[in-house]
Design a protein around this motif. Structure first.
Motif, PDB file in Angstrom:
ATOM      1  N   GLU A 674      17.870 -22.428  20.551  1.00 25.52           N
ATOM      2  CA  GLU A 674      17.389 -21.841  21.806  1.00 25.52           C
ATOM      3  C   GLU A 674      16.980 -22.928  22.797  1.00 25.52           C
ATOM      4  OE1 GLU A 674      13.148 -20.365  22.382  1.00 25.52           O
ATOM      5  OE2 GLU A 674      14.199 -18.503  21.930  1.00 25.52           O
ATOM      6  N   GLU A 675      16.271 -23.970  22.305  1.00 27.19           N
ATOM      7  CA  GLU A 675      15.788 -25.039  23.189  1.00 27.19           C
ATOM      8  C   GLU A 675      16.941 -25.742  23.894  1.00 27.19           C
ATOM      9  OE1 GLU A 675      12.822 -25.904  24.044  1.00 27.19           O
ATOM     10  OE2 GLU A 675      11.694 -24.550  22.759  1.00 27.19           O
ATOM     11  N   ILE A 676      17.994 -26.008  23.162  1.00 25.72           N
ATOM     12  CA  ILE A 676      19.122 -26.737  23.768  1.00 25.72           C
ATOM     13  C   ILE A 676      19.853 -25.846  24.759  1.00 25.72           C
ATOM     14  CG2 ILE A 676      21.318 -27.873  23.245  1.00 25.72           C
ATOM     15  CD1 ILE A 676      19.983 -28.827  20.638  1.00 25.72           C
ATOM     16  N   TRP A 677      20.039 -24.542  24.438  1.00 26.50           N
ATOM     17  CA  TRP A 677      20.641 -23.625  25.407  1.00 26.50           C
ATOM     18  C   TRP A 677      19.845 -23.619  26.712  1.00 26.50           C
ATOM     19  CZ3 TRP A 677      25.250 -21.637  25.494  1.00 26.50           C
ATOM     20  CH2 TRP A 677      25.950 -21.351  24.324  1.00 26.50           C
ATOM     21  N   LEU A 678      18.513 -23.493  26.593  1.00 27.23           N
ATOM     22  CA  LEU A 678      17.691 -23.405  27.800  1.00 27.23           C
ATOM     23  C   LEU A 678      17.659 -24.728  28.552  1.00 27.23           C
ATOM     24  CD1 LEU A 678      14.724 -21.269  26.431  1.00 27.23           C
ATOM     25  CD2 LEU A 678      16.670 -20.518  27.785  1.00 27.23           C
ATOM     26  N   ALA A 679      17.723 -25.851  27.829  1.00 24.04           N
ATOM     27  CA  ALA A 679      17.771 -27.147  28.505  1.00 24.04           C
ATOM     28  C   ALA A 679      19.056 -27.288  29.307  1.00 24.04           C
ATOM     29  CB  ALA A 679      17.668 -28.268  27.473  1.00 24.04           C
ATOM     30  N   ALA A 680      20.164 -26.805  28.716  1.00 21.11           N
ATOM     31  CA  ALA A 680      21.444 -26.862  29.438  1.00 21.11           C
ATOM     32  C   ALA A 680      21.388 -25.983  30.687  1.00 21.11           C
ATOM     33  CB  ALA A 680      22.577 -26.421  28.516  1.00 21.11           C
ATOM     34  N   ARG A 692      27.488 -21.835  36.606  1.00 24.12           N
ATOM     35  CA  ARG A 692      27.545 -22.417  35.253  1.00 24.12           C
ATOM     36  C   ARG A 692      26.306 -22.021  34.454  1.00 24.12           C
ATOM     37  NH1 ARG A 692      29.933 -28.487  35.422  1.00 24.12           N
ATOM     38  NH2 ARG A 692      29.872 -28.104  33.178  1.00 24.12           N
ATOM     39  N   ALA A 693      25.144 -21.988  35.141  1.00 18.37           N
ATOM     40  CA  ALA A 693      23.915 -21.577  34.451  1.00 18.37           C
ATOM     41  C   ALA A 693      24.018 -20.129  33.993  1.00 18.37           C
ATOM     42  CB  ALA A 693      22.721 -21.758  35.391  1.00 18.37           C
ATOM     43  N   ARG A 694      24.576 -19.252  34.859  1.00 15.87           N
ATOM     44  CA  ARG A 694      24.739 -17.834  34.478  1.00 15.87           C
ATOM     45  C   ARG A 694      25.647 -17.707  33.264  1.00 15.87           C
ATOM     46  NH1 ARG A 694      25.020 -16.395  40.321  1.00 15.87           N
ATOM     47  NH2 ARG A 694      23.116 -15.237  40.836  1.00 15.87           N
ATOM     48  N   ARG A 695      26.764 -18.464  33.295  1.00 17.28           N
ATOM     49  CA  ARG A 695      27.712 -18.366  32.165  1.00 17.28           C
ATOM     50  C   ARG A 695      27.063 -18.856  30.864  1.00 17.28           C
ATOM     51  NH1 ARG A 695      31.484 -20.239  36.004  1.00 17.28           N
ATOM     52  NH2 ARG A 695      31.452 -22.353  35.129  1.00 17.28           N
ATOM     53  N   LEU A 696      26.305 -19.945  30.991  1.00 13.68           N
ATOM     54  CA  LEU A 696      25.624 -20.459  29.803  1.00 13.68           C
ATOM     55  C   LEU A 696      24.633 -19.430  29.241  1.00 13.68           C
ATOM     56  CD1 LEU A 696      24.899 -24.162  30.808  1.00 13.68           C
ATOM     57  CD2 LEU A 696      26.174 -23.433  28.815  1.00 13.68           C
ATOM     58  N   LEU A 697      23.900 -18.764  30.163  1.00 12.97           N
ATOM     59  CA  LEU A 697      22.928 -17.771  29.705  1.00 12.97           C
ATOM     60  C   LEU A 697      23.623 -16.571  29.076  1.00 12.97           C
ATOM     61  CD1 LEU A 697      20.304 -17.938  32.593  1.00 12.97           C
ATOM     62  CD2 LEU A 697      19.860 -18.360  30.185  1.00 12.97           C
ATOM     63  N   ALA A 698      24.737 -16.149  29.667  1.00 18.82           N
ATOM     64  CA  ALA A 698      25.490 -15.019  29.083  1.00 18.82           C
ATOM     65  C   ALA A 698      25.990 -15.383  27.694  1.00 18.82           C
ATOM     66  CB  ALA A 698      26.642 -14.649  30.010  1.00 18.82           C
ATOM     67  N   LYS A 699      26.473 -16.632  27.579  1.00 14.44           N
ATOM     68  CA  LYS A 699      26.953 -17.086  26.278  1.00 14.44           C
ATOM     69  C   LYS A 699      25.796 -17.155  25.270  1.00 14.44           C
ATOM     70  CE  LYS A 699      30.229 -20.574  24.673  1.00 14.44           C
ATOM     71  NZ  LYS A 699      30.913 -21.834  25.036  1.00 14.44           N
ATOM     72  N   ALA A 700      24.639 -17.619  25.750  1.00 14.98           N
ATOM     73  CA  ALA A 700      23.482 -17.712  24.869  1.00 14.98           C
ATOM     74  C   ALA A 700      23.018 -16.332  24.424  1.00 14.98           C
ATOM     75  CB  ALA A 700      22.346 -18.438  25.590  1.00 14.98           C
ATOM     76  N   ARG A 701      23.066 -15.356  25.364  1.00 17.22           N
ATOM     77  CA  ARG A 701      22.647 -13.995  24.989  1.00 17.22           C
ATOM     78  C   ARG A 701      23.552 -13.391  23.940  1.00 17.22           C
ATOM     79  NH1 ARG A 701      21.935 -13.455  30.599  1.00 17.22           N
ATOM     80  NH2 ARG A 701      23.789 -12.150  30.788  1.00 17.22           N
TER      81      ARG A 701
END
Length: 973
Positions: A674-680, A692-701
């Motif tokens: 989780e920490e690395i996802w949120l750092a990215a 890119r932040a939205r895509r990363l968050l969607a991928k993380a979810r």
């Protein structure tokens, strides 16, 4: 007493019967028949011969009571006679005391002034009676009734009293309240307006304004001479008054010549004229001492005058009798044992301190004759004698003591010319060639080349002196220095400083590969010669090498001794303490060497890597930090914090692609972290890469769904202005994580932002059903109700919150502030007292309590707060604000510094400190506070979080938030 009465009753009856018969006979009536005898035919009374009933007194019914005589009760007793009880307590030991006590107990105040129509008598009418169980029950019932009646009227009575007090305060306000508005306006008065205010006139009357000081008039000498003999009896004629006779007008004037015996007082003649002359002479002498001969003006130098007085007064610290006694004792010692040096020295010093310097010199010279082999006596004689004489004394001392080093040193000190000093010391070295002190003193006077020659001779004479060997090595060339140090090691195989100097010599000449070998050989050689390796001493030597710039030597020493004398299980803890100690002493290279050695021994310990990384971050360069972090993630790939530190370092250096690559490697090592996802996500959003932040968050979810990931997703949409998307994401998140309070908070705050107060209230209430122990949710709901004007509801919410979350300082603080904002200061103070009872060690409550008090009581309250919470940052901050409000700038700055040192994460402290420096500090001080705040990166604090977590400030840096918070702080305290 009852038996006596019984005996007397028949007699009284018989007397009455006889008397009655006589009377009737005299009156001529019919004769009375005698009483019937019991032997006659009548029945016997049933009670005769039976015991009397309890409490029966014969004759009481017809008034014939019994009496007592003195024989029944004994002799009379005085009030001061002691009682029979010999152990009676004080106040009961005499008959009078006991009678008085009984009288006090029995007497009741039944005066009309003590009577009330409703309550009756003020005291109890039955206080002297026994207090039984029935009385106790009755009193309890009456007390319960009184309490019940009082409760029924309590609310109305308190309301009436409050109205009466308010009405009284409105009619007769305090002087402080009358001038409160004017006091507030004083803050707007400029310095020019303040200075232009006219001075208040003196309203006192003329006698008070111009007091007549007491006039002192000098008394003439004739007054003293006239009254000198007032108490004496004499028969001589007073020559000043003349001879008075009984004949009028015959007053003989003062004669020109007087008989010598005419004025003979008992105490001798007082010549006032001579006293006046002596006084004038003393004054002339004093004036002549302090007057300027050129201008005639008085030029008194107070310091010089006092110094002159001190020089005249003996500084012996005792009185004259003590000095005489000491003189006699010392004289006795000298005569008893004339060859005892301390007696002569003490005698000379006694005379010196009493100001008799020449006597002291004579005594000590006599002492040198009696004790010619005493070094101390000769040195004392040289000290007391003036320059040339002292040289002669020292020359004489050398003849008697040719081997005395101290006398030679004293002789050199007496010489003023450098060449003469050298000559004396060389002569001394001819006689005492083994003295290290003489060699060192002589070498210090020489030029480098001559000093090298002298040192080469000195080490031959004193081969065991480490200092001389090291001094010679410093003056020699590289090759010669190596030879000198080798010779030194042969002569002194047990000293570590020679080995360390050899290592420093090699490092200074570029042979760093030899440094480790020399230190290792030093440890082996010293152990072979029986020397114990003291780890602390070697670390101190390493710190000195670090400060001298010999980095390689310092690191080699640390590597060689860091593990000596430590148990295996204590190594990590001890090494970390050593590193902290070196940092505290400023030996950064030593600390770096300790961390490097620890990382070699514990390559997989995340805590050691973190300590080393923080050390490099605070004291190293960015390159050294990044190099260390690369090694760290290679050994501890699962340590997310190390990956994040590396990425942040690259990001701060504005190397975004490198930061992305580090995070990509971190993803590979920690795929669902989780920490690395949120750092990215933060990296992309901070660099305006929102898609890119939205895509990363969607991928993380989808791959690593957690409550924090959903919260960050909602926050991103919210700060970007996509309210609907944020609400949808929030609803979706609450389906999965309904017990996560921050989601409910965000939902309510979004509704508040959209002015939907009812929906916001509903969101908070729903959240509190799921998370009843979330203090922040209770606070948000209470503030919402207060904002819409529902003060009572806000108060009720906070009371309910305190019931659900007992001993919560934040809830108590909000309750106090709610009442304070509503203008109910008395209720606020009462609540604060209750809060401090429930949470006595809460710093935020004590800090608020200080400023709830009036100004005169704040200092006392702050002392109480410091006793309870000595190291709480909120209390320290309150004390700093208190000093600031009193304009004690230096103390306020000290307390601000103490606060940010104890808790650098408290943003409010940094903001107040910055505001303080903006008002009272220089630009350098302001810049220093700002830089320290940026390095600390605070995250907490009520004022700080209100700005840093606002949706409009989400991209602002720490320095910008600091300035913004400081600008909103008002000096209302």
């Amino acid at each position: 007493m009852a038996s006596a009465a019984a005996k007397q009753a028949p007699k009284a009856a018989s007397k009455a019967s006889t008397g009655g018969a006589g009377a009737s006979g005299a009156s001529g009536g019919p004769p009375i028949m005698p009483l019937a005898s019991p032997l006659m035919g009548k029945k016997k009374k049933p009670f005769l011969g039976m015991p009397a009933p309890l409490g029966y007194v014969p004759g009481l019914g017809r008034g014939a009571t019994g009496f007592t005589t003195r024989s029944d009760i004994g002799p009379a007793r005085d009030a001061n006679d002691p009682v029979d009880d010999r152990h009676a307590p004080p106040g009961k030991r005499t008959v009078g005391d006991q009678m008085k006590k009984n009288q006090d107990d029995d007497d009741e105040d039944l005066n009309d002034t003590n009577y009330d129509e409703f309550n009756g008598y003020a005291g109890s009418l039955f206080s002297s009676g026994p207090y039984e169980k029935d009385d106790e029950e009755a009193d309890a019932i009456y007390a319960a009734l009184d309490k019940r009646m009082d409760e029924r009227r309590k609310e109305r009575r308190e309301l009436r009293e409050k109205e009466e007090i308010e009405k009284y305060r409105m009619e007769r306000p305090k002087i402080q309240q009358q001038f409160s508005d004017l006091k507030r306006k004083l803050a707007e008065v400029s310095e020019e307006e303040w200075l232009s205010i006219p001075e208040v006139g003196d309203a006192r009357n003329k006698r008070q304004r111009n007091p007549r000081y007491e006039k002192l008039t000098p008394v003439p000498d004739s007054f003293f001479s006239k009254h000198l003999q007032t108490g004496e009896n004499h028969t001589t004629v007073d020559p000043l008054q003349g001879v008075s006779t009984h004949l009028g007008g015959l007053n003989t004037p003062y004669p020109g010549s007087m008989t010598p015996g005419l004025m003979t007082p008992g105490t001798g003649e007082l010549d006032m004229r001579k006293i006046g002359q002596a006084r004038n002479t003393l004054m002339d002498m004093r004036l002549s001492q302090v007057s300027d001969s050129v201008s005639g003006q008085t030029v008194v130098d107070p310091k010089g005058y006092l110094t002159d007085l001190n020089s005249m007064i003996p500084t012996h610290g005792g009185d004259i009798s003590d000095i005489k006694k000491a003189r006699l004792l010392l004289k006795s010692v000298r005569e008893t044992n004339p060859h005892h040096p301390p007696a002569w020295i003490a005698s000379a010093r006694l005379e010196e301190v009493t100001g008799k310097l020449q006597v002291a010199r004579n005594l000590i010279m006599k002492g040198t004759e009696m004790c010619p082999k005493s070094e101390d006596v000769w040195l004392e004689a040289a000290r007391l004698q003036p320059g040339d004489t002292a040289k002669a004394v020292v020359a004489q001392a050398v003849r008697h003591l040719p081997q005395s080093v101290r006398i030679y040193i004293r002789a050199a000190e007496l010489e003023t010319d450098v060449r003469a000093k050298k000559r004396v010391l060389r002569k001394a070295l001819e006689n005492v060639s083994k003295s290290v002190r003489l060699w060192k003193t002589a070498v210090e006077l020489e030029e480098p080349e001559d000093a090298r020659i002298m040192l080469s001779r000195a080490v031959e004479c004193c081969p065991t002196s480490v200092e001389l060997w090291l001094a010679l090595a410093r003056l020699e060339t590289y090759e010669n220095a190596r030879r000198v140090l080798n010779k030194a090691r042969e002569n002194i195989p047990t000293d570590r400083h020679i080995w360390i100097t050899a290592a420093k010599l090699e490092e200074a000449n570029g042979n760093t590969q030899m440094v480790d070998k020399i230190i290792d050989r030093a440890i082996t050689s010293l152990r072979a010669n029986g020397v114990e390796i003291n780890r602390e001493q070697w670390i101190q030597d390493a710190e000195e090498c670090d400060k001298a710039g010999s980095v390689a030597t310092c690191q080699a020493v640390i590597r060689a001794v860091i593990g000596i004398g430590i148990e295996e299980e204590d190594r990590k803890h001890t090494w970390m303490e050593d590193a902290d100690s070196c940092v505290a002493h400023g030996a950064l290279e030593c600390a770096r060497a300790i961390y490097a050695h620890a990382l070699q021994v514990f390559p997989s310990k995340k805590s050691v890597w973190l300590r080393a990384a923080y050390f490099e971050k605070n004291h190293g360069t960015r390159e050294s930090l990044e190099a260390l972090l690369q090694r760290a993630v290679a050994h501890c790939p699962k340590a997310e914090v190390l990956w994040l530190m590396g990425a942040k370092s690259k990001w701060l250096a504005e190397d975004v692609p490198a930061a992305r690559s580090i995070l990509a490697l971190a993803f590979q090592a920690n795929p669902n972290s989780e920490e690395i996802w949120l750092a990215a996500v933060k990296l992309e959003s901070e660099n305006n890469e929102y898609e890119r932040a939205r895509r990363l968050l969607a991928k993380a979810r989808s791959s690593a769904p957690t409550a924090r990931v959903f919260m960050k997703s909602v926050k991103l949409e919210w700060v970007l202005g996509n309210i609907e998307a944020a609400q949808e994401l929030c609803s979706e998140a609450l389906k999965h994580y309904e017990d996560f309070p921050k989601l409910w908070m965000m939902r309510g705050q979004i509704e508040e932002q959209c002015e939907n107060m009812d929906k916001a209230r509903e969101a908070y209430n729903q959240g509190l059903k799921k998370c009843p122990h979330s203090v922040a949710l209770w606070l948000l709901l209470s503030r919402l109700e207060e904002r819409v004007g529902q003060l009572t509801r806000a108060r009720a919410i906070l009371e309910k919150a305190r019931l659900k979350n007992p001993q919560s300082p934040e809830l108590w603080l909000e309750s106090v502030r709610l009442e304070f904002r509503a203008g109910l200061k008395n209720i606020a103070n009462t609540l604060m007292a209750k809060a401090l009872q429930e949470c006595p060690n809460s710093g935020i409550l004590w800090a608020e309590a200080v400023f709830l008090e009036a100004r005169p009581q704040r200092k006392t309250k702050s002392v109480d707060a410091l006793k309870k919470c000595e190291h709480d940052p909120h209390v320290l901050l309150a004390v700093a604000k208190l000093f600031w409000s009193e304009r004690k700038i230096t103390k306020a700055r000290e307390w601000f510094l103490r606060t940010v040192k104890i808790e650098p994460d408290l943003g409010d402290a940094w903001a107040l400190f910055y505001k303080f420096e903006l008002q009272h500090g220089t630009e350098e001080q302001q810049e220093e506070v700002r830089k320290r705040c940026e390095n600390a990166e605070p995250r907490h604090g009520e004022l700080w979080c209100a700005e840093s977590k606002h949706v409009l400030n989400w991209q602002k840096k720490t320095g910008e938030i600091l300035a913004q918070v400081a600008s909103k702080i008002k000096n209302t305290f």
